[in-house]
Design an enzyme around this catalytic site. Structure first.
Site, PDB file in Angstrom:
ATOM      1  N   GLY A  10       0.843  -1.210   0.000  1.00 42.00           N
ATOM      2  CA  GLY A  10       0.000   0.000   0.000  1.00 42.00           C
ATOM      3  C   GLY A  10       0.866   1.244   0.000  1.00 42.00           C
ATOM      4  N   ARG A  78       1.101  -5.255  -5.238  1.00 32.63           N
ATOM      5  CA  ARG A  78       1.302  -6.445  -4.405  1.00 32.63           C
ATOM      6  C   ARG A  78       1.418  -7.616  -5.375  1.00 32.63           C
ATOM      7  NH1 ARG A  78      -2.722  -3.654  -1.189  1.00 32.63           N
ATOM      8  NH2 ARG A  78      -1.780  -2.975   0.756  1.00 32.63           N
ATOM      9  N   GLY A 108       5.819  -2.134   3.681  1.00 33.18           N
ATOM     10  CA  GLY A 108       5.420  -2.628   4.992  1.00 33.18           C
ATOM     11  C   GLY A 108       5.819  -4.073   5.212  1.00 33.18           C
ATOM     12  N   ASP A 109       5.079  -4.776   6.055  1.00 28.56           N
ATOM     13  CA  ASP A 109       5.487  -6.138   6.431  1.00 28.56           C
ATOM     14  C   ASP A 109       5.519  -7.096   5.238  1.00 28.56           C
ATOM     15  OD1 ASP A 109       2.718  -6.045   6.308  1.00 28.56           O
ATOM     16  OD2 ASP A 109       2.422  -7.504   7.906  1.00 28.56           O
ATOM     17  N   THR A 132       4.480   2.668   5.309  1.00 24.75           N
ATOM     18  CA  THR A 132       3.098   2.188   5.438  1.00 24.75           C
ATOM     19  C   THR A 132       2.359   3.111   6.401  1.00 24.75           C
ATOM     20  OG1 THR A 132       1.666   0.451   6.378  1.00 24.75           O
ATOM     21  CG2 THR A 132       3.921   0.483   7.164  1.00 24.75           C
ATOM     22  N   ASP A 134       0.108   2.199   8.339  1.00 15.96           N
ATOM     23  CA  ASP A 134      -0.439   1.423   9.457  1.00 15.96           C
ATOM     24  C   ASP A 134       0.320   1.576  10.782  1.00 15.96           C
ATOM     25  OD1 ASP A 134      -2.300   0.546   7.686  1.00 15.96           O
ATOM     26  OD2 ASP A 134      -1.550  -1.504   7.534  1.00 15.96           O
ATOM     27  N   ASP A 136       2.543  -0.423  11.916  1.00 18.15           N
ATOM     28  CA  ASP A 136       2.420  -1.752  12.522  1.00 18.15           C
ATOM     29  C   ASP A 136       3.733  -2.534  12.505  1.00 18.15           C
ATOM     30  OD1 ASP A 136       2.517  -2.028   9.800  1.00 18.15           O
ATOM     31  OD2 ASP A 136       0.891  -3.495   9.658  1.00 18.15           O
ATOM     32  N   ARG A 169     -25.903  14.000  16.791  1.00 15.00           N
ATOM     33  CA  ARG A 169     -25.746  12.611  16.360  1.00 15.00           C
ATOM     34  C   ARG A 169     -24.425  12.016  16.851  1.00 15.00           C
ATOM     35  NH1 ARG A 169     -27.341  13.851  10.103  1.00 15.00           N
ATOM     36  NH2 ARG A 169     -29.525  13.259  10.219  1.00 15.00           N
ATOM     37  N   ARG A 178      -5.201  -2.781   9.384  1.00 12.80           N
ATOM     38  CA  ARG A 178      -5.792  -4.128   9.399  1.00 12.80           C
ATOM     39  C   ARG A 178      -5.657  -4.841  10.726  1.00 12.80           C
ATOM     40  NH1 ARG A 178      -3.381  -5.895   3.715  1.00 12.80           N
ATOM     41  NH2 ARG A 178      -1.825  -4.483   4.553  1.00 12.80           N
ATOM     42  N   GLU A 229     -10.475  -0.509  11.125  1.00 15.68           N
ATOM     43  CA  GLU A 229     -11.115  -1.474  10.217  1.00 15.68           C
ATOM     44  C   GLU A 229     -10.911  -2.909  10.678  1.00 15.68           C
ATOM     45  OE1 GLU A 229      -9.372  -1.781   6.287  1.00 15.68           O
ATOM     46  OE2 GLU A 229      -7.368  -1.408   7.064  1.00 15.68           O
ATOM     47  N   ARG A 262      -4.551   7.427   2.567  1.00 17.11           N
ATOM     48  CA  ARG A 262      -3.272   7.083   1.928  1.00 17.11           C
ATOM     49  C   ARG A 262      -2.758   8.219   1.044  1.00 17.11           C
ATOM     50  NH1 ARG A 262      -3.813   0.969   0.936  1.00 17.11           N
ATOM     51  NH2 ARG A 262      -3.370   1.394  -1.231  1.00 17.11           N
TER      52      ARG A 262
HETATM   53  O1  F6P Z   1      -1.349  -1.629   4.679  1.00 15.23           O
HETATM   54  C1  F6P Z   1      -1.855  -0.414   4.254  1.00 15.23           C
HETATM   55  C2  F6P Z   1      -3.341  -0.468   4.039  1.00 15.23           C
HETATM   56  O2  F6P Z   1      -3.762   0.828   3.680  1.00 15.23           O
HETATM   57  C3  F6P Z   1      -4.174  -1.009   5.186  1.00 15.23           C
HETATM   58  O3  F6P Z   1      -4.388  -0.045   6.187  1.00 15.23           O
HETATM   59  C4  F6P Z   1      -5.421  -1.428   4.466  1.00 15.23           C
HETATM   60  O4  F6P Z   1      -6.096  -2.441   5.178  1.00 15.23           O
HETATM   61  C5  F6P Z   1      -4.909  -1.955   3.173  1.00 15.23           C
HETATM   62  O5  F6P Z   1      -3.657  -1.332   2.960  1.00 15.23           O
HETATM   63  C6  F6P Z   1      -5.803  -1.705   1.978  1.00 15.23           C
HETATM   64  O6  F6P Z   1      -5.244  -2.314   0.878  1.00 15.23           O
HETATM   65  P1  F6P Z   1      -5.621  -2.049  -0.654  1.00 15.23           P
HETATM   66  O7  F6P Z   1      -4.598  -1.133  -1.193  1.00 15.23           O
HETATM   67  O8  F6P Z   1      -5.508  -3.390  -1.287  1.00 15.23           O
HETATM   68  O9  F6P Z   1      -6.984  -1.474  -0.721  1.00 15.23           O
END
Ligand code: F6P
Length: 329
Positions: A10, A78, A108-109, A132, A134, A136, A169, A178, A229, A262
């Protein structure tokens, strides 16, 4: 040396600043830097950066004015093929064919798992940079892109608060991450939200309902709940359903911020971190280091073996959770 640089997984704001730093640090040290497009997929397809020389070599000018831009000029992907032994052997052959001595993957990982697998078939040096949103990965306090993603979420929460308050509200705002609640927790604290649902801690719907009734009693006109999420109870739509089932006292609306987080121009923190880590990655490959990620821990630049960066999930600081509870009055 010929140093290859690629972005994978990502995209994250600050990846461009990192590419720029790798290119300029490499050239300043008298080496060549080759841009590989579309991550590991592009490597397998031999897609190199099309600059002035069209042989993949990047120049000082090819990275002009990119530090402030989101996305990645090298594009990203990916790759399924890169997960296979045949794909890894092919990638290693391509790197040898193009006489690349070192690789700097920014991602990322998943990217670092790929780097570890590649090292089984290629003896060049590999030093990664954590790109990334995230946050993470272990081995760095912050990943490149995280600060901008949190800022984007905070900006959204600020705007939503206006309309939430006007209509009295509750909003459930879903943010990315993730397996990691960092974006959710940080944006909840910074954005003045009352509740965060994150995968690291159990989300108790009955507790939230009790708290919401307490908010009504205290005449709180609006409520913001940030949902990671990857929360174990599901995303914001699912949590909205569960809250309604148990008698949520507020009218609710849901917004998933998704890929908005992003994009955008990276905030200064991401540009600075990306510049520092890109420079460290280049210095490290030149010193013969390999199999490590460049990171910043406690203000110090450090290298951590790839395997350790994804060996465990980053824990959230219990003090931050407590802080959110105290602030949400
Ligand atoms: O790892 C980065 C990330 O943005 C996550 O936070 C998210 O779950 C995922 O990538 C979304 O991936 P895609 O680019 O396949 O929509």
């Amino acid at each position: 040396m010929r140093i290859g640089v690629l972005t994978s997984g990502g995209d994250a704001p600050g990846m461009n600043a990192c590419i720029r730093s790798v290119v300029r640090s490499g050239l300043a040290a008298g080496h060549e830097v080759v841009g590989i497009c579309r991550g590991y997929s592009g490597l397998l397809a031999e897609e190199f950066f099309q600059g002035e020389d069209s042989d993949g070599r990047m120049t000082l000018r090819s990275v002009s004015d990119i530090a402030r831009r989101g996305g990645t000029i090298l594009h990203t992907s990916r790759s399924q093929e890169f997960r296979t032994e045949a794909g890894l052997r092919k990638a290693a052959d391509i790197l040898r064919k193009h006489e690349i001595d070192a690789l700097i993957p920014i991602g990322g990982d998943g990217t670092f798992h790929g780097a570890v697998a590649l090292a089984r078939f290629w003896d060049g040096r590999i030093v990664g940079c954590p790109g990334t949103i995230d946050n993470d990965l272990l081995g760095t306090d912050y990943t490149i892109g995280f600060a901008t993603a949190v800022q984007t979420a905070v900006d959204a929460v600020d705007k939503l608060r206006d309309t939430a308050d006007a209509h009295e509200r509750m909003f459930l705002v879903e943010v990315m991450g993730r397996h990691c609640g960092s974006i959710a927790l940080f944006s909840a604290i910074a954005g003045g939200a009352e509740i965060a649902a994150i995968p690291e801690t159990p989300t108790r719907i009955d507790e939230i309902i009790r708290l919401l009734h307490e908010f009504v009693r205290r005449r709180k006109t609006s409520v913001m709940m940030i949902v990671a999420e990857g929360d174990e109870r599901g995303g914001a739509v699912e949590l909205q359903r569960q809250l309604q089932e148990l008698g949520c006292p507020y009218e609710t609306r849901v917004l998933a911020l998704g890929h908005l987080q992003r994009g955008g121009s990276p905030v200064f923190h991401d540009r600075l971190l990306a510049s520092r880590l890109g420079g460290l990655a280049v210095r490290s490959v030149l010193e013969g280091k390999t199999g490590v990620m460049a990171g910043e821990v406690g203000g110090r630049l450090v290298l951590t073996p790839f395997e350790e960066t994804y060996a465990a999930h980053r824990q959230v600081d219990p003090e931050d959770i407590r802080l959110l509870e105290i602030m949400a009055t």
